[in-house]
Enzyme design. Structure first.
Site, short mmCIF file in Angstrom:
data_model
loop_
_atom_site.label_atom_id
_atom_site.label_comp_id
_atom_site.label_asym_id
_atom_site.label_seq_id
_atom_site.Cartn_x
_atom_site.Cartn_y
_atom_site.Cartn_z
N HIS A 107 39.44 45.67 32.35
CA HIS A 107 38.28 45.39 31.48
C HIS A 107 37.59 46.71 31.17
O HIS A 107 37.27 47.47 32.10
CB HIS A 107 37.26 44.48 32.17
CG HIS A 107 37.83 43.18 32.68
ND1 HIS A 107 38.25 42.17 31.84
CD2 HIS A 107 38.04 42.73 33.93
CE1 HIS A 107 38.68 41.15 32.57
NE2 HIS A 107 38.57 41.47 33.85
N ALA A 124 34.87 40.11 38.67
CA ALA A 124 35.92 41.09 38.42
C ALA A 124 35.46 42.24 37.54
O ALA A 124 36.26 43.08 37.15
CB ALA A 124 37.11 40.38 37.78
N ASN A 141 35.58 34.99 32.35
CA ASN A 141 34.25 34.73 32.90
C ASN A 141 33.44 36.01 32.87
O ASN A 141 32.22 35.99 32.73
CB ASN A 141 34.37 34.26 34.34
CG ASN A 141 34.75 32.80 34.41
OD1 ASN A 141 33.97 31.94 34.06
ND2 ASN A 141 35.96 32.53 34.83
N1 LIG Z 1 33.82 36.05 37.04
C1 LIG Z 1 34.97 36.46 37.53
O1 LIG Z 1 35.18 37.66 37.68
C2 LIG Z 1 36.04 35.49 37.88
C3 LIG Z 1 35.80 34.14 37.86
N2 LIG Z 1 36.78 33.25 38.23
C4 LIG Z 1 36.45 31.82 38.26
O2 LIG Z 1 36.33 31.42 39.63
C5 LIG Z 1 36.78 30.11 39.81
C6 LIG Z 1 37.80 30.03 40.95
O3 LIG Z 1 38.88 30.90 40.70
P1 LIG Z 1 40.16 30.95 41.66
O4 LIG Z 1 39.75 30.95 43.07
O5 LIG Z 1 41.03 32.03 41.16
O6 LIG Z 1 40.83 29.55 41.30
P2 LIG Z 1 41.94 28.73 42.13
O7 LIG Z 1 42.58 27.83 41.16
O8 LIG Z 1 42.78 29.64 42.95
O9 LIG Z 1 41.05 27.87 43.16
C7 LIG Z 1 40.25 26.82 42.77
C8 LIG Z 1 40.17 25.86 43.95
O10 LIG Z 1 39.26 24.81 43.61
C9 LIG Z 1 39.83 23.57 44.04
N3 LIG Z 1 39.29 22.50 43.20
C10 LIG Z 1 39.86 21.88 42.13
N4 LIG Z 1 39.05 20.92 41.65
C11 LIG Z 1 37.96 20.91 42.45
C12 LIG Z 1 36.80 20.12 42.49
N5 LIG Z 1 36.59 19.16 41.59
N6 LIG Z 1 35.88 20.37 43.44
C13 LIG Z 1 36.07 21.35 44.36
N7 LIG Z 1 37.17 22.14 44.37
C14 LIG Z 1 38.10 21.92 43.43
C15 LIG Z 1 41.32 23.74 43.88
O11 LIG Z 1 41.99 22.83 44.72
C16 LIG Z 1 41.50 25.19 44.30
O12 LIG Z 1 41.71 25.29 45.68
C17 LIG Z 1 37.30 29.67 38.44
O13 LIG Z 1 36.29 28.96 37.76
C18 LIG Z 1 37.57 30.95 37.72
O14 LIG Z 1 37.48 30.79 36.34
C19 LIG Z 1 38.01 33.69 38.63
C20 LIG Z 1 38.29 35.02 38.65
C21 LIG Z 1 37.34 36.04 38.26
O1 LIG Z 2 37.39 37.41 34.12
C1 LIG Z 2 37.97 36.67 34.92
O2 LIG Z 2 37.69 35.47 35.05
C2 LIG Z 2 39.05 37.20 35.78
C3 LIG Z 2 39.49 38.54 35.45
O3 LIG Z 2 39.46 38.96 34.34
C4 LIG Z 2 40.02 39.41 36.49
O4 LIG Z 2 40.19 38.98 37.63
O5 LIG Z 2 40.24 40.59 36.18
#
Ligand SMILES: NC(=O)C1=CN([C@@H]2O[C@H](COP(=O)(O)OP(=O)(O)OC[C@H]3O[C@@H](n4cnc5c(N)ncnc54)[C@H](O)[C@@H]3O)[C@@H](O)[C@H]2O)C=CC1
Ligand SMILES: O=C([O-])CC(=O)C(=O)O
Length: 267
Positions: free
Chosen positions: A218, A120, A188
């Site tokens: 951000h 992001a 993250n």
């Molecule tokens: N660096 C970045 O810009 C961002 C990083 N993230 C990170 O990305 C990851 C995913 O985010 P989202 O898709 O928004 O989350 P989400 O909660 O929408 O999806 C996560 C999925 O993983 C599944 N899950 C739960 N436990 C699991 C396991 N043990 N093994 C496999 N799958 C499992 C869930 O059922 C769900 O479908 C998170 O760690 C979040 O912190 C999210 C947004 C931005």
């Molecule tokens: O940093 C993250 O994990 C997610 C975030 O801020 C964004 O989606 O803007």
């Protein structure tokens, strides 16, 4: 053709799976894992070429590239099995890498690679370039609408009520490492900024809940001996998980395409 497997079919993982299913040159989706079999099975049924659902550990036996879209708590299992098999792990869980820095040694020892996608954020190309010289200071200010922060562990644990906010509230001020530990699912990007630049302990971070905002915003400010820059991204929150901006899944797609592209643009 490189085979791709996805851990976690949530907000990010489903978008990546659908794009792969629609066809990306040189990449083929072969398997997924999930935290909720029933929900994931319904989502898999939407794909034109359904793939098997397997355990996190099995993904690495089936694919060349493992895309980690699971919550931070699942990172170690997904990452270790992928890297011990010498695979490429594409992830946006920067906070999980800070929590488990030894994972880089696992990659090194087994010929695996970790690709931490920009997610992001923006500007990691310029930050990495500036870090080849001398960065004097690097700061990030994250401001999100309250709906993007209400489920954050720190907010829930400390009983912080964001419902009636009428003006911006500073939730956190400290290093990127401290922030990523306190808000692992929300900054993250701060962990990634630390890893790209001068380290998470020298990267300063503030997190704000701002009721006037519609977007996850951000702003990074860098002062280096090569350049100074201030960059801002205003991410449209997803409907499914407002803490996650829409651009995050697109960043993951761009990162996996880069694994097979004949032309690589950007640092
Ligand atoms: N660096 C970045 O810009 C961002 C990083 N993230 C990170 O990305 C990851 C995913 O985010 P989202 O898709 O928004 O989350 P989400 O909660 O929408 O999806 C996560 C999925 O993983 C599944 N899950 C739960 N436990 C699991 C396991 N043990 N093994 C496999 N799958 C499992 C869930 O059922 C769900 O479908 C998170 O760690 C979040 O912190 C999210 C947004 C931005
Ligand atoms: O940093 C993250 O994990 C997610 C975030 O801020 C964004 O989606 O803007």
């Amino acid at each position: 053709m490189k085979k791709v497997a996805i851990a976690g079919l949530g907000t990010i993982g489903l978008v990546v799976a659908k794009r792969l299913d629609a066809g990306i040159e040189g990449l083929k989706l072969v398997a997924v894992s999930s935290g909720n079999r029933e929900k994931a099975e319904a989502k898999l049924a939407e794909l034109s070429s359904p793939v098997p659902m397997v355990s996190n550990e099995t993904l690495a036996t089936l694919a060349d590239i493992i895309v980690d879209c699971a919550p931070t708590k699942a990172f170690d299992t997904v990452a270790e099995s992928a890297l011990k098999a010498g695979r490429t792990l594409v992830t946006v869980s920067g906070a999980a890498i800070l929590k488990n820095p030894g994972i880089v040694d696992v990659a090194r020892a087994h010929g695996g690679r970790i690709v931490l996608a920009t997610g992001a954020l923006l500007g990691l190309d310029a930050v990495r370039a500036a870090a080849e010289g001398n960065i004097h200071s690097i700061r990030m200010r994250t401001a999100k609408p309250p709906k993007s922060l209400v489920t954050a562990e720190y907010v829930v644990k400390n009983g912080i009520d964001l419902s009636g906010l009428t003006e911006p509230l500073k939730l956190f001020s400290g290093t990127a490492r401290e922030g990523a530990m306190a808000f692992p699912a929300n900054v993250n990007v701060a962990a990634a900024l630390g890893l790209a630049g001068v380290g998470a302990d020298r990267t300063e971070l503030e997190i704000w809940a701002d009721p006037a905002l519609e977007r996850n915003t951000h702003t990074i400010t860098v002062d280096a001996d090569s350049a100074s820059f201030e960059l801002r991204i205003q991410n449209i929150p997803t409907d499914e998980n407002p803490g996650t901006g829409r651009i995050t899944a697109l960043s993951v797609i761009a990162a996996i395409k880069a694994q097979v592209a004949p032309l690589h643009v950007g640092t």
